[in-house]
Design an enzyme around this catalytic site. Structure first.
Site, PDB file in Angstrom:
ATOM      1  N   LYS A  45     -17.779   3.056 -13.142  1.00  0.00           N
ATOM      2  CA  LYS A  45     -16.919   2.341 -12.209  1.00  0.00           C
ATOM      3  C   LYS A  45     -17.699   1.459 -11.247  1.00  0.00           C
ATOM      4  CE  LYS A  45     -12.885   3.967 -13.429  1.00  0.00           C
ATOM      5  NZ  LYS A  45     -12.006   3.040 -14.163  1.00  0.00           N
ATOM      6  N   THR A 138     -10.496  18.557 -10.322  1.00  0.00           N
ATOM      7  CA  THR A 138     -11.879  18.270 -10.680  1.00  0.00           C
ATOM      8  C   THR A 138     -12.512  17.395  -9.611  1.00  0.00           C
ATOM      9  OG1 THR A 138     -13.291  17.133 -12.282  1.00  0.00           O
ATOM     10  CG2 THR A 138     -11.032  16.346 -12.133  1.00  0.00           C
ATOM     11  N   VAL A 209     -16.057  15.519 -18.884  1.00  0.00           N
ATOM     12  CA  VAL A 209     -17.135  14.772 -18.254  1.00  0.00           C
ATOM     13  C   VAL A 209     -18.223  15.764 -17.842  1.00  0.00           C
ATOM     14  CG1 VAL A 209     -17.816  13.180 -16.431  1.00  0.00           C
ATOM     15  CG2 VAL A 209     -15.504  13.057 -17.362  1.00  0.00           C
ATOM     16  N   MET A 299      -9.663  52.756 -12.890  1.00  0.00           N
ATOM     17  CA  MET A 299      -8.938  51.998 -11.883  1.00  0.00           C
ATOM     18  C   MET A 299     -10.013  51.206 -11.132  1.00  0.00           C
ATOM     19  SD  MET A 299      -6.535  53.768 -13.056  1.00  0.00           S
ATOM     20  CE  MET A 299      -5.006  53.258 -12.353  1.00  0.00           C
ATOM     21  N   CYS A 461       5.113  50.114 -14.234  1.00  0.00           N
ATOM     22  CA  CYS A 461       3.663  49.891 -14.138  1.00  0.00           C
ATOM     23  C   CYS A 461       2.910  50.716 -15.165  1.00  0.00           C
ATOM     24  CB  CYS A 461       3.159  50.247 -12.742  1.00  0.00           C
ATOM     25  SG  CYS A 461       4.025  49.368 -11.439  1.00  0.00           S
TER      26      CYS A 461
HETATM   27  N1  3NM Z   1      -9.714  11.121 -15.783  1.00  0.00           N
HETATM   28  P1  3NM Z   1     -14.271  16.720 -15.689  1.00  0.00           P
HETATM   29  S1  3NM Z   1      -9.647  13.433 -14.780  1.00  0.00           S
HETATM   30  C1  3NM Z   1     -12.113  10.607 -16.005  1.00  0.00           C
HETATM   31  O1  3NM Z   1      -6.755  12.817 -14.945  1.00  0.00           O
HETATM   32  C2  3NM Z   1     -11.006  11.501 -15.644  1.00  0.00           C
HETATM   33  O2  3NM Z   1      -6.969  10.889 -15.854  1.00  0.00           O
HETATM   34  C3  3NM Z   1      -8.878  12.044 -15.373  1.00  0.00           C
HETATM   35  O3  3NM Z   1     -13.844  15.215 -15.437  1.00  0.00           O
HETATM   36  C4  3NM Z   1      -7.427  11.914 -15.376  1.00  0.00           C
HETATM   37  O4  3NM Z   1     -14.250  16.934 -17.157  1.00  0.00           O
HETATM   38  C5  3NM Z   1     -11.154  12.780 -15.108  1.00  0.00           C
HETATM   39  O5  3NM Z   1     -15.664  16.766 -15.131  1.00  0.00           O
HETATM   40  C6  3NM Z   1     -12.414  13.487 -14.848  1.00  0.00           C
HETATM   41  O6  3NM Z   1     -13.334  17.577 -14.909  1.00  0.00           O
HETATM   42  C7  3NM Z   1     -12.592  14.709 -15.690  1.00  0.00           C
HETATM   43 MG    MG Z   2      -9.235   2.746 -15.174  1.00  0.00          MG
END
Ligand code: 3NM
Ligand code: MG
Length: 535
Positions: A45, A138, A209, A299, A461
């Site tokens: 980015k 994340t 990622v 337990m 339970c």
């Molecule tokens: N896109 P990681 S979440 C690049 O929700 C990306 O569209 C997302 O990273 C979306 O595997 C995300 O480290 C990052 O959690 C995912």
């Molecule tokens: Mg985009």
């Protein structure tokens, strides 16, 4: 060519200090390719266009050596300059239709979606696959729109499955917080069963990622994720032939009885650990019930201890009867440990739905892992169904934990139980005067038991305790294992309640323990059978 793309282990790159660090991205991606990622998206980015193109070219060389497609995030121009296999477009990026005009039909175009509307539009505009998210919170992506969890993604899969041909065929990957500890259950649960669809839509892959790029050893990390994808989850039952419910032929009853006898014998042979993380009220009684049925109780409420305990071949009960914040984080640790080891987990969502805290606890625990069996009374199972993403139209306020009267007919109960089990891909038991149990395909209604069970504390339970041992000793067919456990428990209750020396709930408790014990021995010594089953 592009129809044969393998989306199963989808690597999305990251060039930030926090994840990549000072390493060279191309080297990291090469390691991931060696480890077995099946597709790569270059996502950067912040770099300038010149740097993007030069890195993308280097990445493309490596990907080509492994015959793996490379996509570029957002930048159609970069993809064109490099001549790679396609792009991935977010909601704020170029429109899919325009990108298609530029790139042509042979290139792969993927789209990020997080709602039904976005999915429908992406399909209409001709996306080849959808990246559905965000699955879990994340740190990797800022400005996350919505965390939709397994339920949200499952909803989108069902929606796609119900649409036209293009919608049914579109490929899907999920993204957000996927890692080695949750991958297998996420994939297992991301299946979208709908009535009368024998082959429901499943997720085609997981996009990660940080689980790869953030790993000190991207090759081993990728190989490990690939291994997890390729092997059945440790908790998966090894067999379950489909048959259909209420098809109660004599033969089927007989087969069920034989299976139940075998299951009870196995409990005695193996004396499995029944690890109870249960409420303050029933600790002692639950331990006694476990001993009486031939299991070995422990337990233990300390989550870290579950790492060792989960390796002993037993089952876990998570009973949230006296839930606390500490309790929840301990349960979550134990759930992770048992899911990894493959030991069965029985979830007893005591009082689920009764308070806001319990509703949140229920959905927190459902997010924390896979439960092999969820048991509860009608109101508890309704609350679980809501946490699982069902919209149920009833305005019944949950009363006490053990409150009686059924809101639904047997057929309605059966529908709720089997749909929930199909959705969660596990076994669901709704207890009541008639218990309804299903694994989403098969279903049984059992009317054994005695009203005294409702007059003592902890009967529900301790049924959970019993089931944990039955599932642990009989992993190949969890539905039949659970039916056997219910029969053991409820027929023992009937015998105890009708004994001459039992005058009421007080004298029932010790008699019940005796009958649980002797019932097991009778089966083991071939002196008893299960013909007391009440259909
Ligand atoms: N896109 P990681 S979440 C690049 O929700 C990306 O569209 C997302 O990273 C979306 O595997 C995300 O480290 C990052 O959690 C995912
Ligand atoms: Mg985009």
């Amino acid at each position: 060519m592009k129809n044969q793309v393998d989306y199963s282990l989808y690597l999305v790159t990251d060039s930030t200090e926090a994840i990549l660090g000072s390493r060279d991205l191309v080297e990291v991606v090469e390691q991931a390719l060696l480890g077995g990622v099946t597709i790569v998206q270059y996502r950067d980015k912040s770099s300038d266009t010149g740097a993007l193109i030069s890195t993308a070219k280097r990445l493309h060389e490596k990907c080509k050596q492994h015959n793996i497609p490379l996509l570029i995030n957002d930048r159609v121009d970069v993809a064109l300059a490099v001549g790679c296999e396609g792009v991935h477009l977010g909601q704020d990026d170029m429109n899919i239709v325009e990108a298609r005009k530029i790139l042509g039909d042979d290139k792969i175009i993927g789209a990020t979606v997080s709602s039904l509307d976005e999915s429908r539009i992406a399909v209409e505009r001709g996306a080849d696959y959808l990246g559905i998210g965000t699955l879990y919170a994340t740190n990797t992506k800022k400005n996350i729109k919505d965390i939709i969890g397994v339920n949200g993604i499952r909803k989108i899969l069902r929606f796609l499955d119900a649409g036209d041909d293009a919608s049914q065929k579109i490929k899907t990957v999920c993204i957000g917080g996927v890692n080695a500890s949750n991958l297998q259950r996420v994939v297992h649960q991301l299946c979208a069963p709908r009535p009368n669809t024998p082959k429901p839509k499943t997720i085609d892959g997981v996009a990660v990622v940080s689980a790869i790029v953030g790993s000190p050893d991207p090759k081993t990390a990728s190989a490990n994720l690939q291994r997890l994808l390729a092997s059945p989850p440790p908790f998966k039952a090894t067999s379950s032939e489909p048959h259909f419910w209420f098809e109660k032929e004599e033969d089927e009853i007989k087969a069920l009885m034989t299976a139940s006898t075998k299951a009870t014998k196995r409990v005695h042979e193996k004396s499995p650990l029944s690890h109870n993380m249960t409420n303050l009220v029933v600790q002692n009684f639950a331990a006694n019930v476990a001993l009486a049925i031939g299991a070995s109780p422990i337990m233990a409420n300390y989550g870290d201890e579950a790492i060792d305990l989960s390796k002993l071949g037993g089952g876990l009960v998570v009973n949230m009867g006296t839930v606390t914040p500490d309790g929840l984080s301990n349960y979550a640790k134990a759930i992770t440990a048992y899911n990894a080891a493959g030991g069965p987990i029985v979830f007893d969502p005591v009082g689920a739905g009764a308070t806001a805290i319990r509703r949140e606890a229920t959905s927190f625990l459902m997010r924390s892992g896979y439960f092999d069996l969820i048991k509860g009374n009608e109101r508890e199972i309704l609350a679980v169904a809501r946490a699982s993403g069902f919209t149920l139209h009833d305005n019944s306020q949950q009363r006490g934990v053990d409150s009686g009267d059924s809101l639904f007919s047997l057929e309605q109960r059966a529908y709720i139980v089997s749909s929930l089990a199909a959705r969660e891909r596990n076994v669901v038991l709704m207890t009541g005067a008639t218990d309804v149990i299903s694994d989403g395909t098969r279903m049984y209604a059992i009317s054994n038991g005695h009203k005294y069970l409702g007059l003592i504390t902890g009967s529900g339970c301790t049924l959970g305790t019993t089931l944990s041992a039955y599932l642990a000793a009989n992993p190949e067919d969890k539905l039949h294992a659970a039916v056997a456990g219910i029969l053991h428990f409820e027929i023992a209750a009937q015998h105890a309640a009708t004994r001459d020396d039992v005058k009421g709930p007080g004298t029932f408790v010790p008699a019940f323990l005796d009958e649980l014990y002797s019932r097991g021995l009778e089966i083991v010594e071939d002196r008893g059978d299960w013909t007391a089953l009440q259909k």
